[in-house]
Motif scaffolding. Structure first.
Motif, PDB file in Angstrom:
ATOM      1  N   GLU A 108      -3.282   1.683  -4.587  1.00 31.80           N
ATOM      2  CA  GLU A 108      -2.961   3.091  -4.383  1.00 31.80           C
ATOM      3  C   GLU A 108      -4.236   3.909  -4.212  1.00 31.80           C
ATOM      4  O   GLU A 108      -5.299   3.544  -4.732  1.00 31.80           O
ATOM      5  CB  GLU A 108      -2.179   3.649  -5.574  1.00 31.80           C
ATOM      6  CG  GLU A 108      -0.783   3.098  -5.717  1.00 31.80           C
ATOM      7  CD  GLU A 108       0.074   3.999  -6.575  1.00 31.80           C
ATOM      8  OE1 GLU A 108       0.732   4.879  -5.996  1.00 31.80           O
ATOM      9  OE2 GLU A 108       0.097   3.840  -7.803  1.00 31.80           O
ATOM     10  N   HIS A 109      -4.097   5.069  -3.560  1.00 32.81           N
ATOM     11  CA  HIS A 109      -5.223   5.980  -3.353  1.00 32.81           C
ATOM     12  C   HIS A 109      -5.810   6.469  -4.676  1.00 32.81           C
ATOM     13  O   HIS A 109      -6.952   6.901  -4.724  1.00 32.81           O
ATOM     14  CB  HIS A 109      -4.756   7.186  -2.548  1.00 32.81           C
ATOM     15  CG  HIS A 109      -3.916   8.130  -3.344  1.00 32.81           C
ATOM     16  ND1 HIS A 109      -2.689   7.776  -3.853  1.00 32.81           N
ATOM     17  CD2 HIS A 109      -4.153   9.405  -3.770  1.00 32.81           C
ATOM     18  CE1 HIS A 109      -2.198   8.792  -4.543  1.00 32.81           C
ATOM     19  NE2 HIS A 109      -3.065   9.788  -4.505  1.00 32.81           N
ATOM     20  N   SER A 110      -5.017   6.414  -5.741  1.00 28.17           N
ATOM     21  CA  SER A 110      -5.444   6.923  -7.042  1.00 28.17           C
ATOM     22  C   SER A 110      -6.232   5.902  -7.844  1.00 28.17           C
ATOM     23  O   SER A 110      -6.583   6.156  -8.997  1.00 28.17           O
ATOM     24  CB  SER A 110      -4.208   7.349  -7.841  1.00 28.17           C
ATOM     25  OG  SER A 110      -3.299   6.259  -7.939  1.00 28.17           O
ATOM     26  N   LEU A 153      -1.659  17.715  -0.396  1.00 33.33           N
ATOM     27  CA  LEU A 153      -1.936  17.390   1.005  1.00 33.33           C
ATOM     28  C   LEU A 153      -2.988  16.299   1.085  1.00 33.33           C
ATOM     29  O   LEU A 153      -4.041  16.392   0.445  1.00 33.33           O
ATOM     30  CB  LEU A 153      -2.424  18.641   1.747  1.00 33.33           C
ATOM     31  CG  LEU A 153      -2.962  18.437   3.171  1.00 33.33           C
ATOM     32  CD1 LEU A 153      -1.850  17.976   4.114  1.00 33.33           C
ATOM     33  CD2 LEU A 153      -3.609  19.725   3.691  1.00 33.33           C
ATOM     34  N   ASN A 154      -2.703  15.243   1.867  1.00 33.07           N
ATOM     35  CA  ASN A 154      -3.684  14.203   2.186  1.00 33.07           C
ATOM     36  C   ASN A 154      -3.738  14.047   3.700  1.00 33.07           C
ATOM     37  O   ASN A 154      -2.685  13.977   4.358  1.00 33.07           O
ATOM     38  CB  ASN A 154      -3.294  12.866   1.544  1.00 33.07           C
ATOM     39  CG  ASN A 154      -3.579  12.834   0.059  1.00 33.07           C
ATOM     40  OD1 ASN A 154      -4.645  12.417  -0.385  1.00 33.07           O
ATOM     41  ND2 ASN A 154      -2.611  13.276  -0.746  1.00 33.07           N
ATOM     42  N   ILE A 155      -4.955  13.972   4.237  1.00 39.16           N
ATOM     43  CA  ILE A 155      -5.170  13.897   5.687  1.00 39.16           C
ATOM     44  C   ILE A 155      -6.113  12.739   5.998  1.00 39.16           C
ATOM     45  O   ILE A 155      -7.073  12.493   5.259  1.00 39.16           O
ATOM     46  CB  ILE A 155      -5.801  15.201   6.216  1.00 39.16           C
ATOM     47  CG1 ILE A 155      -4.891  16.401   5.948  1.00 39.16           C
ATOM     48  CG2 ILE A 155      -6.109  15.097   7.711  1.00 39.16           C
ATOM     49  CD1 ILE A 155      -5.554  17.740   6.251  1.00 39.16           C
ATOM     50  N   GLU A 156      -5.847  12.068   7.112  1.00 39.82           N
ATOM     51  CA  GLU A 156      -6.789  11.070   7.628  1.00 39.82           C
ATOM     52  C   GLU A 156      -6.885  11.242   9.139  1.00 39.82           C
ATOM     53  O   GLU A 156      -5.881  11.490   9.817  1.00 39.82           O
ATOM     54  CB  GLU A 156      -6.337   9.653   7.282  1.00 39.82           C
ATOM     55  CG  GLU A 156      -7.340   8.592   7.711  1.00 39.82           C
ATOM     56  CD  GLU A 156      -7.004   7.217   7.170  1.00 39.82           C
ATOM     57  OE1 GLU A 156      -7.634   6.801   6.185  1.00 39.82           O
ATOM     58  OE2 GLU A 156      -6.094   6.566   7.734  1.00 39.82           O
ATOM     59  N   ALA A 157      -8.112  11.132   9.645  1.00 43.92           N
ATOM     60  CA  ALA A 157      -8.340  11.251  11.087  1.00 43.92           C
ATOM     61  C   ALA A 157      -9.581  10.446  11.452  1.00 43.92           C
ATOM     62  O   ALA A 157     -10.205   9.803  10.596  1.00 43.92           O
ATOM     63  CB  ALA A 157      -8.492  12.714  11.486  1.00 43.92           C
ATOM     64  N   ALA A 158      -9.950  10.504  12.731  1.00 38.89           N
ATOM     65  CA  ALA A 158     -11.028   9.660  13.237  1.00 38.89           C
ATOM     66  C   ALA A 158     -12.373   9.985  12.608  1.00 38.89           C
ATOM     67  O   ALA A 158     -13.195   9.094  12.366  1.00 38.89           O
ATOM     68  CB  ALA A 158     -11.108   9.774  14.749  1.00 38.89           C
ATOM     69  N   HIS A 202       0.863  -1.182   0.000  1.00 43.44           N
ATOM     70  CA  HIS A 202       0.000   0.000   0.000  1.00 43.44           C
ATOM     71  C   HIS A 202       0.894   1.225   0.000  1.00 43.44           C
ATOM     72  O   HIS A 202       1.957   1.234   0.637  1.00 43.44           O
ATOM     73  CB  HIS A 202      -0.923   0.014   1.224  1.00 43.44           C
ATOM     74  CG  HIS A 202      -0.196   0.136   2.531  1.00 43.44           C
ATOM     75  ND1 HIS A 202      -0.045   1.327   3.204  1.00 43.44           N
ATOM     76  CD2 HIS A 202       0.457  -0.798   3.276  1.00 43.44           C
ATOM     77  CE1 HIS A 202       0.652   1.120   4.316  1.00 43.44           C
ATOM     78  NE2 HIS A 202       0.972  -0.151   4.385  1.00 43.44           N
ATOM     79  N   ASN A 203       0.506   2.270  -0.725  1.00 46.49           N
ATOM     80  CA  ASN A 203       1.353   3.460  -0.684  1.00 46.49           C
ATOM     81  C   ASN A 203       1.063   4.268   0.579  1.00 46.49           C
ATOM     82  O   ASN A 203       0.101   4.011   1.300  1.00 46.49           O
ATOM     83  CB  ASN A 203       1.254   4.289  -1.970  1.00 46.49           C
ATOM     84  CG  ASN A 203      -0.037   5.067  -2.109  1.00 46.49           C
ATOM     85  OD1 ASN A 203      -0.726   5.363  -1.143  1.00 46.49           O
ATOM     86  ND2 ASN A 203      -0.370   5.412  -3.342  1.00 46.49           N
ATOM     87  N   LEU A 204       1.916   5.240   0.840  1.00 45.94           N
ATOM     88  CA  LEU A 204       1.892   5.879   2.160  1.00 45.94           C
ATOM     89  C   LEU A 204       0.714   6.832   2.357  1.00 45.94           C
ATOM     90  O   LEU A 204       0.509   7.312   3.476  1.00 45.94           O
ATOM     91  CB  LEU A 204       3.213   6.601   2.416  1.00 45.94           C
ATOM     92  CG  LEU A 204       3.432   7.984   1.792  1.00 45.94           C
ATOM     93  CD1 LEU A 204       4.737   8.567   2.321  1.00 45.94           C
ATOM     94  CD2 LEU A 204       3.437   7.985   0.288  1.00 45.94           C
ATOM     95  N   ILE A 205      -0.087   7.109   1.328  1.00 50.83           N
ATOM     96  CA  ILE A 205      -1.279   7.928   1.554  1.00 50.83           C
ATOM     97  C   ILE A 205      -2.560   7.116   1.423  1.00 50.83           C
ATOM     98  O   ILE A 205      -3.646   7.674   1.323  1.00 50.83           O
ATOM     99  CB  ILE A 205      -1.308   9.193   0.659  1.00 50.83           C
ATOM    100  CG1 ILE A 205      -1.093   8.853  -0.795  1.00 50.83           C
ATOM    101  CG2 ILE A 205      -0.255  10.179   1.120  1.00 50.83           C
ATOM    102  CD1 ILE A 205      -1.153  10.092  -1.690  1.00 50.83           C
TER     103      ILE A 205
END
Length: 449
Positions: free
Chosen positions: A322-324, A426-431, A279-282
């Motif tokens: 990947e996310h893409s 910018l890519n963000i992930e949170a709860a 898996h890629n890092l984003i």
């Protein structure tokens, strides 16, 4: 050449940056680099593609190399041909770029990647030398150029990898965006228990209905509406060269590529217990969590197909996502194929009775921002400002595998410079969505200061 040869492929405006003279030189350079007796060439539906591909074939043949022209193809069909025929390959496409662009994706035999660190620089330099008037030494002979149809073989191969013959009947809306999915989907899905509602299957490289880029939400609107109107079980959206596939559920809601990655990973781990999944890092943090829970080994990598494929080769991974919405399969020569990922989703859905929204919920754990681009003149300086602002906070870790990844308790974000534009991504992930929004505003304030 330095303007159009990118990190992973060739891409430029036709004819201002890329014309038949350029592609003939690239064909000769590619043939010399590949060192194989035969190469395979395919092209998409863009108006410029047939002539550019023919020029590339002339260049390769001028070096004594035989060329197999497979004609119209999706990128993963070209990868199939490269793998099945064990030949280096070249695919003429600019993927989701506007009609005025074209380009070339090249691979070694067995669909092995050619990128900046694996041959693309050498090919660029050799092509530039030819254009500058330094011809290559004369070849002993001129190669032949022949045509060969590969679509039926491609469809049969995919259907041997994923058995859809026993799934419950499904209604699926497919948006091909006037791209190559309109060519491949009818043959791949023929005879399956699927009722296909087709959107924009007419091949048209001017993209008259919408851009062939499903990563942009505005290009999913027609598909989302059609899924709801037709009461479909799901929708599939392909990009221009049909190597990426996006999924929407029965409500018309997009299903994250990270969710698809986790779903397909679980299916692959059922066939290959204990295997490695890339898996890629984003990609969502849910992916490595779910892989571990199902006995697999997650491996984190940089963004980009050449890095994923290299990691798959070195780790023996069976699958990568990947996310893409690029999905890579060991049993597809480690190459990416959106079609095979779509077939896994159809199989997973059709083998049980839950709607896709409920099935996907098992693989979705966090909220994300999607990719947010900011135009900045000083990418390095703004990235360093982000590091200074967030890196010293208690409990926060920072790594530089690809750009800057900052991780805290229950959240992470990544800031990466674009390879081709003055952008920070910018890519963000949170709860939850509120936490994502708060973190987004805080990080963007630093990036855009």
């Amino acid at each position: 050449m330095s303007q159009i040869v990118k990190a992973y492929d060739v891409r430029g405006v036709v004819p201002d940056q890329l014309d038949e003279t350029d592609t003939e030189a690239l064909g000769a350079a590619f043939a010399e680099f590949a060192g194989a007796p035969t190469v395979v060439v395919g092209h998409d539906m863009r108006p410029s593609s047939p002539d550019l591909a023919a020029a590339f074939a002339r260049g390769a043949a001028s070096r004594g190399v035989d060329v197999v022209q497979i004609g119209l193809a999706s990128t993963d069909l070209l990868y199939f041909a490269s793998g099945a025929l064990d030949m280096p390959g070249a695919m003429f496409t600019a993927s989701h770029n506007p009609a005025k662009y074209n380009g070339i994706k090249m691979c070694k035999a067995g669909a092995a990647p050619i990128g900046q660190e694996s041959g693309l620089v050498e090919i660029r330099q050799a092509a530039q030398a030819i254009l500058d008037g330094t011809p290559l030494p004369p070849a002993e002979k001129t190669g032949t150029v022949t045509e060969r149809a590969m679509l039926d073989d491609y469809a049969a191969y995919l259907n041997n990898l994923v058995d859809l013959s026993k799934i419950r009947p499904l209604k699926v809306v497919v948006d091909a965006a006037n791209g190559m999915g309109g060519y491949t989907v009818p043959t791949v899905f023929k005879g399956l228990p699927l009722e296909v509602v087709d959107l924009y299957f007419e091949l048209d490289g001017t993209f008259p209905n919408h851009e062939a880029n499903p990563l942009d939400p505005k290009n999913l609107v027609d598909l989302q509406r059609a899924v709801v109107e037709h009461g479909a079980d799901l929708g599939l959206a392909f990009d221009g060269d049909a190597d990426r596939c996006f999924v929407v559920d029965e409500r018309g809601e997009p299903v994250s590529p990270s969710t698809i990655t986790a779903l397909v990973a679980v299916r692959e781990l059922a066939k290959h217990p204990g295997a490695t999944i890339i898996h890629n890092l984003i990609t969502s943090a849910a992916v490595p969590e779910i892989v571990r829970e199902h006995g697999g080994v997650p491996a984190r990598t940089r963004v980009g197909h050449s890095f994923i494929k290299q990691e798959m080769a070195s780790t023996g991974a069976v699958f990568g996502g990947e996310h893409s919405a690029h999905y890579y399969f060991q049993d597809f020569w480690k190459a990416d194929t959106g079609m095979l990922a779509a077939m896994h989703v159809l199989a997973a859905l059709g083998e049980q009775e839950l709607p896709l929204s409920e099935l996907a919920a098992d693989y979705t754990r966090y909220a994300s921002s999607g990719e947010i681009n900011s135009e900045v003149a000083d990418q390095a300086g703004r990235s360093e400002a982000v590091r200074e602002e967030f890196g010293s906070r208690p409990g926060v870790t920072v790594d530089e595998l690809d750009g800057l990844t900052v991780t805290g308790e229950g959240w992470w974000f990544n800031v990466r410079p674009s390879n081709t534009e003055p952008l920070l991504r910018l890519n963000i992930e949170a709860a939850d969505a509120d936490a994502v929004a708060a973190l987004r505003d805080e990080v963007l304030a630093v990036i855009r200061a």
